[in-house]
Design an enzyme around this catalytic site. Structure first.
Site, mmCIF file in Angstrom:
data_model
loop_
_atom_site.group_PDB
_atom_site.id
_atom_site.type_symbol
_atom_site.label_atom_id
_atom_site.label_comp_id
_atom_site.label_asym_id
_atom_site.label_seq_id
_atom_site.Cartn_x
_atom_site.Cartn_y
_atom_site.Cartn_z
ATOM 1 N N GLY A 168 5.035 -46.287 -3.489
ATOM 2 C CA GLY A 168 5.400 -44.658 -3.809
ATOM 3 C C GLY A 168 5.549 -43.815 -2.430
ATOM 4 O O GLY A 168 4.962 -44.128 -1.498
ATOM 5 N N PRO A 169 6.129 -42.749 -2.672
ATOM 6 C CA PRO A 169 5.970 -41.635 -1.426
ATOM 7 C C PRO A 169 4.747 -41.429 -0.883
ATOM 8 O O PRO A 169 3.499 -41.540 -1.384
ATOM 9 C CB PRO A 169 6.723 -40.580 -1.992
ATOM 10 C CG PRO A 169 7.236 -40.974 -3.224
ATOM 11 C CD PRO A 169 6.541 -42.036 -3.682
ATOM 12 N N THR B 172 1.190 -39.503 -2.478
ATOM 13 C CA THR B 172 0.993 -39.389 -4.043
ATOM 14 C C THR B 172 -0.204 -40.019 -4.733
ATOM 15 O O THR B 172 -0.522 -39.936 -5.700
ATOM 16 C CB THR B 172 2.191 -40.073 -4.624
ATOM 17 O OG1 THR B 172 2.287 -41.577 -4.057
ATOM 18 C CG2 THR B 172 3.517 -39.553 -4.257
ATOM 19 N N LYS C 196 -2.060 -43.174 -3.589
ATOM 20 C CA LYS C 196 -2.150 -44.533 -3.790
ATOM 21 C C LYS C 196 -3.477 -44.950 -3.300
ATOM 22 O O LYS C 196 -4.078 -46.001 -4.012
ATOM 23 C CB LYS C 196 -1.061 -45.283 -2.823
ATOM 24 C CG LYS C 196 0.360 -45.115 -3.422
ATOM 25 C CD LYS C 196 1.268 -45.872 -2.545
ATOM 26 C CE LYS C 196 1.656 -45.224 -1.097
ATOM 27 N NZ LYS C 196 2.073 -43.866 -0.987
ATOM 28 N N GLU D 229 21.532 -13.353 3.307
ATOM 29 C CA GLU D 229 20.803 -13.743 2.226
ATOM 30 C C GLU D 229 21.047 -12.970 0.587
ATOM 31 O O GLU D 229 20.888 -13.519 -0.092
ATOM 32 C CB GLU D 229 19.033 -13.205 2.707
ATOM 33 C CG GLU D 229 18.854 -13.904 3.812
ATOM 34 C CD GLU D 229 18.746 -15.443 3.874
ATOM 35 O OE1 GLU D 229 18.387 -15.846 2.642
ATOM 36 O OE2 GLU D 229 18.847 -16.125 4.786
ATOM 37 N N HIS E 240 23.467 -15.117 -0.768
ATOM 38 C CA HIS E 240 22.770 -16.167 -1.686
ATOM 39 C C HIS E 240 22.046 -15.779 -3.039
ATOM 40 O O HIS E 240 22.378 -16.317 -3.898
ATOM 41 C CB HIS E 240 21.548 -16.894 -1.017
ATOM 42 C CG HIS E 240 21.954 -17.394 0.351
ATOM 43 N ND1 HIS E 240 22.610 -18.810 0.337
ATOM 44 C CD2 HIS E 240 21.889 -17.781 1.673
ATOM 45 C CE1 HIS E 240 22.877 -19.394 1.338
ATOM 46 N NE2 HIS E 240 22.230 -18.722 2.211
ATOM 47 N N ASP F 167 22.750 -24.653 5.609
ATOM 48 C CA ASP F 167 23.449 -24.520 4.299
ATOM 49 C C ASP F 167 24.416 -25.621 4.322
ATOM 50 O O ASP F 167 24.632 -26.246 3.114
ATOM 51 C CB ASP F 167 24.156 -23.147 4.102
ATOM 52 C CG ASP F 167 22.834 -22.040 3.887
ATOM 53 O OD1 ASP F 167 21.720 -22.364 3.673
ATOM 54 O OD2 ASP F 167 23.269 -20.886 4.192
#
EC number: 3.4.24.-
Length: 648
Positions: A234-235, A238, A240, A458, A461, A532
């Site tokens: 897993g990433p 997380t 483990k 902004e 957006h 963006d």
């Protein structure tokens, strides 16, 4: 019992103490004795020797190594003359030792001098020859070799871990021993499955492994075999390693924990030797668990590094691990747990059934699991009544368990920095801004013209995302510089398992709203939209080449999950031109769509930008006041919570 351990002396007669004792011995030999009998002697000058010789006080002369003479005085002369009596009364004098020492220089001249005095004064003295070796001289002769050996031992200790590690791994003769840390009844792990929030599927898998070890007959009586290994994938962040700690706390059996890098050493064959020793210890304490964290350090696929010129010591270690995992019988009850976030680079032989029978994927937490993780990490915190964990869980998509722990700690630090008696909801929101956007830089010099461009960017957006059905709802917009960005907009994305084409296009259109606003208002564009453009280009490329969402390219994907196509394009030059053309068409289409939306609501865009210039930070309520309520907004509890956040 713990008090006794605390009071136990940590004194250890290691090699450092041996070096100190050796140095003290050399100093003592230098100060208190060059050889036996010389410590009490007194050096004579040539005149003083001639005087004693002519007085016939010398009983015997002992010539040592043809270079130095020990002078023994007659007993009656010692008693009769005060100068001898003083020396004898000295507490360091030993009876029968010489009173004087005389460096005579040339031996032949010295012998001639004695013979002449014997004939002239009828002396009764006698002289003898003797070879004597000094202990100090011997040590000094070997001192260079001793120093070389000491330096060699010192560096070997440093290179082999400085004396740490299980089984005396720090000593040069124990360098092949395993460095695994053993957790058993004497060093019990307090972490249990109750301390692991979320990860329900992964917990269920590892709980079964614990049950294998506690009740093996339950499974073996039906003819089943206990699994030999489980791989946690897993990433980063997380949970483990936390899950492995919980297994150690729950299993109640010896638990050997180490990292994959603990096998790697500069000496040839050490890694394989440590693997053998690790499994030997585990078999002796069976039933037991071995946990290897970051196993990719030794489990990388073999044969792929031949071009780098590196040696194959890592491969030898992996070969030994493969042999050990498939070598012991199922009745030994030794299970191997391993963790990695790079499963794609592991050797296929390591991943096959019979070694790691189970691969448990530990994914990033979803909304419900993030709420559970927040519940765990807020326990030691002093919270105010306005903290809304449901909203925080929704505001942190993509956060791992480690990220949420860091967020809670950051919120506590922000509250303490502002001299608060409790942590408020806004402190958590500021912590999210700090982690996602970076540190706020209110003192950054921005000209009024640049500030106006940023405000309209902004506001663009915010306006486009407000008018699109599938765009994420806005939380707040700011033109205060933060991190590397000059302004930012925060959204509350919806958790989706699958994403449709319309949803991706709406998100891209909202992202292009900033540049579209600049073009519409100032008829110019700036470099401020770099992030963006990067985002929408990745999204458009994924639509065309990965997800097959483009009509021109068709239902085909050029994505290879194994990562083997990194140096070769899996399509022709003609297809590459088509892909580039379609990516550009998608991006430009959404850019024009954003301009049309903003042109339609230009008056409201101006009001929003002016409000941003005035307040620097605006929230959802401000957009509701300007644009009215979104007609397609879902009736959710979270909407009311968003409305309640009106100040930073």
């Amino acid at each position: 019992m713990s008090e006794k351990k605390k009071n136990t002396s940590n004194f250890n007669l290691g090699s450092n103490w041996i070096y100190i004792i050796l140095i003290l011995f050399l100093v003592g030999m230098t100060l208190f004795g060059r050889s036996s009998g010389f410590t009490e002697g007194k050096d004579l000058s040539s005149i003083a020797f001639n005087e004693i010789l002519n007085d016939n006080d010398i009983d015997k002369v002992l010539i040592l190594n043809n270079s130095r003479a020990e002078i023994y005085i007659k007993e009656d002369a010692i008693k009769a003359k005060e100068k001898y009596t003083k020396i004898v009364k000295n507490p360091f004098y030993r009876k029968g030792s010489p009173l004087y020492e005389y460096n005579f220089g040339d031996l032949q001249n010295f012998e001639n001098k004695i013979e002449k005095a014997r004939e002239k004064y009828n002396l009764s003295l006698d002289y003898q020859y003797k070879e004597r070796t000094s202990i100090l001289d011997t040590i000094l002769g070997f001192l260079p070799f001793i120093l070389l050996i000491a330096i060699w031992l010192f560096f070997m200790r440093r290179m082999s871990g400085g004396g740490s590690g299980a089984g005396g791994g720090g000593q040069i003769f124990n360098i092949g021993k395993s460095r695994a840390k053993l957790f058993d009844e004497n060093t019990k792990v307090k972490t249990t499955f109750k301390n692991v929030a979320g990860l329900e599927g992964a917990k269920e898998e590892v709980q079964e492994i614990v049950d294998f070890l506690k009740n093996p007959d339950k499974y073996t009586k039906l003819g089943g075999k206990i699994p030999k290994g489980a791989l946690l994938v897993g990433p980063p962040g997380t949970g483990k390693t936390l899950l492995a700690k919980a297994v150690a706390g729950e299993a109640g059996v010896p638990f050997f924990s180490l990292s994959g890098s603990d096998f790697v050493e500069m000496f040839v064959g050490v890694g394989a030797s440590r693997v053998r020793d690790l499994f030997k210890q585990a078999k002796q304490k069976s039933p037991s668990i071995i946990f290897i964290d970051e196993i990719d350090a030794i489990g990388r696929a073999r044969g792929k590094n031949s071009m780098t010129g590196s040696n194959d010591e890592r491969e030898n270690t992996l070969n030994q691990l493969l042999t050990e995992m498939d070598g012991f019988g199922t009745d030994t009850n030794v299970i191997v747990l391993a963790a990695t976030n790079r499963a794609e680079i592991l050797d296929k032989a390591l991943m096959r059934a019979g070694r790691f029978d189970r691969q448990i994927y530990v994914d990033l937490p979803d909304l419900h699991e993030r709420k559970e993780i927040f519940d765990v990490h807020i326990k030691p915190l002093k919270l105010a009544e306005d903290v809304k964990l449901d909203f925080l869980a929704q505001q942190t998509p993509g956060f791992s368990g480690a990220d949420i722990a860091n967020l809670c700690n950051e919120a506590a630090l922000i509250a303490a920095r502002n001299d608060k008696s409790a942590i408020h909801h806004q402190d958590f929101m500021d912590a999210v801004d700090r982690i996602v956007g970076g540190l706020e830089k209110k003192n950054k010099v921005i000209t009024p013209k640049e500030k106006k461009v940023i405000a309209y960017h902004e506001a663009g957006h915010a306006t486009v995302s407000w008018m699109l059905k599938y765009a994420a709802p806005l939380v707040k917009v700011t033109i205060v510089p933060r991190g590397q960005s000059l302004g930012a907009a925060w959204y509350l994305p919806e958790e989706r398992k699958i994403v449709q084409t319309e949803q991706m296009l709406d998100e891209m259109c909202a992202t292009m709203g900033g540049r579209a606003a600049e073009k519409l208002i100032f008829d110019k564009i700036s470099t401020g939209a770099l992030s963006d453009l990067e985002k929408v280009t990745k999204q458009a490329r994924a639509m065309v080449t990965v997800y097959g969402l483009n009509d021109e390219v068709g239902n085909v994907t050029y994505y290879d999950s194994s990562g083997n196509d990194s140096f070769v394009k899996p399509y022709s030059e003609e297809t590459a031109k088509t892909i580039d053309k379609e990516i550009s068409k998608i991006i430009e289409g959404q850019y024009q769509r954003a301009i049309e939306i903003l042109d339609l609501h230009k008056d409201k865009l101006d009001i929003l930008a002016q409000k941003l210039l005035e307040k620097e930070v605006i929230f959802k309520d401000d957009l509701v006041e300007i644009f009215g309520k979104r007609p397609f907004e879902k009736d959710e509890k979270i909407s009311d919570e968003l409305n309640s956040i009106t100040e930073e």
